[in-house]
Design a protein around this motif. Structure first.
Motif, mmCIF file in Angstrom:
data_model
loop_
_atom_site.group_PDB
_atom_site.id
_atom_site.type_symbol
_atom_site.label_atom_id
_atom_site.label_comp_id
_atom_site.label_asym_id
_atom_site.label_seq_id
_atom_site.Cartn_x
_atom_site.Cartn_y
_atom_site.Cartn_z
ATOM 1 N N GLN A 37 32.397 27.015 71.385
ATOM 2 C CA GLN A 37 33.800 26.694 71.150
ATOM 3 C C GLN A 37 34.380 25.858 72.282
ATOM 4 O O GLN A 37 35.505 25.372 72.174
ATOM 5 N N CYS A 38 33.603 25.657 73.355
ATOM 6 C CA CYS A 38 34.147 25.055 74.573
ATOM 7 C C CYS A 38 33.738 23.597 74.775
ATOM 8 O O CYS A 38 32.584 23.222 74.564
ATOM 9 N N VAL A 39 34.710 22.805 75.218
ATOM 10 C CA VAL A 39 34.458 21.442 75.698
ATOM 11 C C VAL A 39 34.937 21.409 77.148
ATOM 12 O O VAL A 39 36.110 21.652 77.425
ATOM 13 N N PHE A 40 34.021 21.134 78.068
ATOM 14 C CA PHE A 40 34.352 21.146 79.488
ATOM 15 C C PHE A 40 34.662 19.725 79.959
ATOM 16 O O PHE A 40 33.777 18.859 79.988
ATOM 17 N N GLY A 41 35.909 19.498 80.320
ATOM 18 C CA GLY A 41 36.310 18.211 80.867
ATOM 19 C C GLY A 41 36.116 18.219 82.369
ATOM 20 O O GLY A 41 36.949 18.747 83.111
ATOM 21 N N ILE A 42 35.007 17.659 82.839
ATOM 22 C CA ILE A 42 34.712 17.662 84.280
ATOM 23 C C ILE A 42 35.516 16.544 84.945
ATOM 24 O O ILE A 42 35.406 15.377 84.561
ATOM 25 N N CYS A 43 36.338 16.907 85.904
ATOM 26 C CA CYS A 43 37.237 15.931 86.512
ATOM 27 C C CYS A 43 37.389 16.215 88.010
ATOM 28 O O CYS A 43 36.819 17.178 88.541
ATOM 29 N N GLY A 44 38.155 15.364 88.684
ATOM 30 C CA GLY A 44 38.387 15.550 90.112
ATOM 31 C C GLY A 44 37.106 15.529 90.917
ATOM 32 O O GLY A 44 36.141 14.824 90.610
ATOM 33 N N GLY A 45 37.073 16.365 91.947
ATOM 34 C CA GLY A 45 35.918 16.407 92.837
ATOM 35 C C GLY A 45 34.672 16.947 92.187
ATOM 36 O O GLY A 45 33.554 16.707 92.672
ATOM 37 N N ALA A 46 34.820 17.681 91.077
ATOM 38 C CA ALA A 46 33.657 18.265 90.410
ATOM 39 C C ALA A 46 32.717 17.193 89.869
ATOM 40 O O ALA A 46 31.502 17.407 89.778
ATOM 41 N N VAL A 47 33.260 16.018 89.526
ATOM 42 C CA VAL A 47 32.441 14.949 88.948
ATOM 43 C C VAL A 47 31.368 14.473 89.924
ATOM 44 O O VAL A 47 30.244 14.138 89.516
#
Length: 402
Positions: free
Chosen positions: A81-91
């Motif tokens: 059910q999840c879509v993970f939007g990787i953003c900021g420093g995590a990218v």
């Protein structure tokens, strides 16, 4: 207490693909330290379910992951059910690629921001590119589309301001769409209301008549078989908690009273104006707004308007979008107070301020929302409590009205 807004993401056919939960407080903080991925995901899924979207509905939950710490969490569960939007420093984290692999193994999806830090290391594992249209010209959007011409995944356009932009991004091949565009009426020059819409507007006018006797109300409701069925179904639902089943409109009037039945008949009629998925989202917002403003009126001593009047303000605030008709035209003949109608049409009065506050909350402009709440002496914490209660109430009521 958080003020939580469920923000829909639409597919090309205007059906709802998923939701992003937006809050006035950062999700990454639990008051002690950084929240774990387990707590973030399970917490947001629980909140989404409380707002009427369960795991069996087939809707996605879009979560933004901006902390590298979350990428190292070894927690495992089904993430379909999840879509993970990787953003900021995590990218830029070395753990990003491994996280994407694990997300796919557990059924989840991964999204990157077109304007965010370079995600070259994980681009080949990315399912969705998220493109914010805020501050971009049509030429900018076309340029971004060309940049991702070879991208095998799907494109999500966010911050879409109006239907014209929605159609433009759709024509460019975008797959998913998010923004305030869907609360705006799609007004086409020369377009007329459909006969079914005209009859429901007539019902709203008759239900709002200041003088309406029991037999007249029963006649009005009985004139629409679908409305009669849905009102009885709603009254017999768990929302009312009645011990004995109500079998007729006359019986409902005798038990609930004339004014109470008029009130709920109006609510049910409003939620029946647009049966499309887009219309259901608007109906949810109308109910949520109505209950929130009603609850807020009960807690603000300085409020000069009754909870019943504020309920009507919120309920009718989506009328133009539900009808795809200008608000001024949609309200013609509906017996509402003049200043209430003016507020619904955008006037600079207390009613208009309430609607501007709601719009600010829904787009995440917390500074403006808090400023308007404070102007009328509302406690922001109490307002957040009322907003969450109203959201949960709307989510519970809507299925009973279908």
């Amino acid at each position: 207490m958080r003020m939580i807004v469920r923000r829909p993401i639409f597919k090309r056919d205007r059906s709802v693909w998923g939701y992003e939960l937006v809050s006035d407080k950062p999700w990454s903080s639990d008051g002690v330290g950084t929240v774990s991925l387990k707590r973030l995901v399970s917490g947001q899924l629980e909140k989404l379910a409380a707002l009427g979207v369960g795991p069996g509905d087939g809707k996605k939950l879009f979560l933004n992951i901006d902390s590298e710490d979350l990428l190292h969490d070894a927690w495992s569960r089904k993430w379909d059910q999840c879509v993970f939007g990787i953003c900021g420093g995590a990218v830029c984290s070395q753990a990003c690629s491994g996280f994407a692999d694990r997300a796919h193994e557990l059924g989840g999806s991964v999204a990157l921001e077109a304007d965010g830090p370079s995600g070259a290391a994980v681009m080949d594992k990315c399912d969705i590119i998220k493109v914010s249209l805020a501050g971009k010209t049509p030429a900018d959007i076309v340029g971004i589309r060309k940049r991702y011409k070879e991208f095998s995944g799907k494109l999500l356009a966010t911050d879409i301001p109006d239907w014209e932009t929605f159609e433009g991004t759709k024509a460019l091949g975008f797959h998913y769409f998010q923004g305030p565009f869907f609360v705006e009426p799609r007004i086409e020059k020369g377009a007329k209301l459909q006969p079914s819409m005209v009859s429901k507007l007539q019902l709203l006018r008759e239900l709002g008549a200041p003088v309406c006797e029991m037999q007249e109300l029963a006649r009005i409701i009985a004139s629409d078989v679908s409305l009669s069925y849905r009102i009885l179904q709603y009254i017999n639902s768990a929302s009312f908690g009645l011990k004995n089943k109500i079998k007729s409109i006359q019986q409902a009037i005798s038990l609930l009273g004339l004014d109470e039945l008029k009130h709920w008949a109006t609510v049910v009629t409003m939620t029946d104006l647009d049966s499309t998925p887009n219309g259901e989202e608007l109906a949810y917002m109308a109910l949520q707004r109505a209950r929130f403003l009603s609850g807020l009126a009960s807690t603000i001593k300085a409020c000069r308007h009754t909870p019943e009047t504020m309920f009507l303000l919120g309920l009718f605030s989506m009328l133009d979008a539900l009808l795809d008709h200008p608000m001024e035209k949609a309200l013609e003949g509906i017996p509402l107070a003049i200043d209430l109608k003016e507020g619904l049409c955008g006037a600079d009065n207390e009613y208009g301020d309430c609607l501007r506050m709601l719009a600010a909350v829904e787009r995440g402009d917390w500074e403006m929302a808090n400023g308007l709440l404070s102007r009328y002496g509302a406690c922001v914490t109490k307002a957040a409590t009322e907003y969450l209660k109203a959201s949960r109430w709307a989510a519970r009521q809507l299925p009973n009205m279908k």
